[in-house]
Design a protein around this motif. Structure first.
Motif, short mmCIF file in Angstrom:
data_model
loop_
_atom_site.label_atom_id
_atom_site.label_comp_id
_atom_site.label_asym_id
_atom_site.label_seq_id
_atom_site.Cartn_x
_atom_site.Cartn_y
_atom_site.Cartn_z
N SER A 1 0.82 -1.21 0.00
CA SER A 1 0.00 0.00 0.00
C SER A 1 0.85 1.26 0.00
CB SER A 1 -0.91 0.00 1.23
OG SER A 1 -0.16 0.19 2.41
N GLN A 2 0.25 2.34 -0.49
CA GLN A 2 0.93 3.63 -0.45
C GLN A 2 1.18 4.07 0.99
OE1 GLN A 2 1.84 5.43 -3.50
NE2 GLN A 2 3.19 6.21 -1.90
N ALA A 3 0.24 3.72 1.88
CA ALA A 3 0.43 4.04 3.30
C ALA A 3 1.63 3.28 3.86
CB ALA A 3 -0.82 3.69 4.09
N GLY A 4 1.81 2.03 3.40
CA GLY A 4 2.98 1.25 3.83
C GLY A 4 4.27 1.88 3.36
N VAL A 5 4.29 2.39 2.12
CA VAL A 5 5.47 3.07 1.59
C VAL A 5 5.76 4.33 2.39
CG1 VAL A 5 6.36 4.36 -0.38
CG2 VAL A 5 5.34 2.14 -0.73
N ASP A 6 4.70 5.07 2.71
CA ASP A 6 4.89 6.27 3.53
C ASP A 6 5.54 5.91 4.86
OD1 ASP A 6 3.73 7.76 1.54
OD2 ASP A 6 1.74 7.83 2.48
N GLY A 7 5.13 4.77 5.44
CA GLY A 7 5.73 4.30 6.69
C GLY A 7 7.19 3.93 6.51
N VAL A 8 7.52 3.26 5.39
CA VAL A 8 8.91 2.91 5.10
C VAL A 8 9.76 4.16 4.98
CG1 VAL A 8 10.45 1.90 3.36
CG2 VAL A 8 8.39 0.69 4.03
N MET A 9 9.23 5.17 4.28
CA MET A 9 10.00 6.40 4.10
C MET A 9 10.17 7.16 5.40
SD MET A 9 11.03 6.25 1.07
CE MET A 9 11.74 7.87 0.75
N VAL A 10 9.16 7.14 6.26
CA VAL A 10 9.31 7.76 7.59
C VAL A 10 10.41 7.05 8.37
CG1 VAL A 10 8.20 8.10 9.83
CG2 VAL A 10 6.96 8.68 7.74
N PHE A 11 10.40 5.70 8.33
CA PHE A 11 11.43 4.93 9.02
C PHE A 11 12.83 5.27 8.49
CE2 PHE A 11 14.14 1.11 8.62
CZ PHE A 11 14.51 0.98 9.96
N THR A 12 12.97 5.30 7.17
CA THR A 12 14.30 5.54 6.60
C THR A 12 14.76 6.97 6.82
OG1 THR A 12 13.33 6.00 4.41
CG2 THR A 12 14.06 3.74 4.85
N GLN A 13 13.88 7.95 6.59
CA GLN A 13 14.30 9.35 6.64
C GLN A 13 14.44 9.89 8.06
OE1 GLN A 13 11.62 11.52 4.04
NE2 GLN A 13 12.76 10.92 2.23
N LYS A 14 13.66 9.34 9.00
CA LYS A 14 13.70 9.87 10.37
C LYS A 14 14.50 8.99 11.33
CE LYS A 14 9.55 12.72 10.20
NZ LYS A 14 8.29 13.10 10.88
N PHE A 15 14.79 7.75 10.93
CA PHE A 15 15.48 6.85 11.86
C PHE A 15 16.69 6.18 11.22
CE2 PHE A 15 11.07 7.14 13.24
CZ PHE A 15 11.22 7.52 14.57
#
Length: 309
Positions: free
Chosen positions: A28-42
């Motif tokens: 899902s696009q929501a899942g991708v948004d979560g992946v990007m939050v994980f990568t960019q913020k953590f």
């Protein structure tokens, strides 16, 4: 051809799989948004923290390396703003957003893995030196220029504190800053904490590449094709050519030249769209340029790997 198959394609296959997974609704696009939050913020801040904490500051921040890359980047920004304003008749705020696309190459999600696959993890020292200054420098230039343009139109003055706030709300800059503090103070982290940070950091690049592919699904070319192609020419050819010429002229090492030129030759990063969206200016150009240039860079990266020693 061997370089294309062994170095570049694995990176773009991971990116393409992320694109395919979201396009086909396997992810899902929501899942991708979560992946990007994980990568960019953590994950990426942990990667940058580790890199800065262990960097040989005296050897890595070599003025010839940094000037070669960043003079090329500033030249790209100036050409982007000039072309948008005088060739395509955009207003100043649009022109600055378009210039930012030419300024912000994808040093982290594309430049780092391609350099690593081409020359090994030991070749990344110069990449990390460039990346350490990349977000602060590019956002500093872009935000300052945009705030000046906005202030001129409204008859006010640009706020220095607004520039600083926008820069230091970025998690990657926080990771770089904390790593630099640990390095300068020679702090030794407890082993369990160091291992935990390293574990998160190892997930950064593959997760970010997959997430970038998923993000690109929503960035379809939406007009302004001539302006987007203009951005592609500057990002993929002009910036690396200037960097290569300056690297040769200043006599920096072959290893540093490789890192600088490959990083300069990358497509505009997703931050180009984030910047445009932040100000509500040039979003269509930024989205189209990120998507088109990322696809074209499969070929241009191969050319630069062939040209470089």
């Amino acid at each position: 051809m061997q370089a294309l198959l062994n170095v570049i394609l694995p990176v773009f296959i991971v990116l393409g799989f992320g694109y395919l997974a979201v396009w086909r609704n396997w992810f899902s696009q929501a899942g991708v948004d979560g992946v990007m939050v994980f990568t960019q913020k953590f994950a990426i801040p942990c990667l940058l923290f580790n890199a800065m904490a262990n960097l040989d500051l005296g050897q890595s921040f070599e003025w010839r390396l940094l000037s070669s890359f960043y003079i090329g980047a500033l030249s790209g920004f100036a050409l982007g703003v000039w072309g948008a304003r005088y060739l395509f008749s955009r207003d100043w705020q649009d022109a600055i957003a378009i210039g930012f696309c030419c300024l912000f190459s994808n040093s982290l999600l594309l430049g780092l893995p391609i350099t690593e696959r081409a020359y090994g993890s030991g070749a990344l020292t110069a990449n990390f030196a460039i990346i350490a200054l990349h977000s602060p420098f590019c956002y500093g230039v872009g935000i300052t220029a945009m705030e000046i343009a906005k202030a001129r139109e409204s008859g006010g003055r640009a706020s220095f504190f607004k520039v600083l706030k926008a820069m230091f709300s970025n998690a990657m800059i926080v990771g770089i800053t904390l790593g630099l503090i640990v390095n300068l103070l020679n702090v030794e982290l407890p082993e369990p904490l160091g291992e935990a940070i390293a574990l998160i950091a190892r997930a950064a690049l593959p997760a970010a590449l997959f997430g970038l592919g998923g993000i690109l699904v929503q960035y379809r070319p939406q007009g302004d094709l001539r302006v987007a192609l203009y951005v592609c020419v500057i990002s993929l050819t002009i910036h690396p050519m200037i960097t290569f010429a300056l690297s040769f002229a200043t006599g920096i090492s072959v290893e540093a030249t490789r890192s600088a030129v490959i990083t300069a030759a990358m497509a505009p990063g997703v931050n180009a769209y984030i910047f445009a969206n932040m100000y509500g200016r040039g979003q269509r150009v930024a989205a189209s340029a990120v998507l088109i240039a990322t696809g074209i860079s499969i070929v241009t990266a191969w050319i630069w790997l062939t040209v470089l020693p």
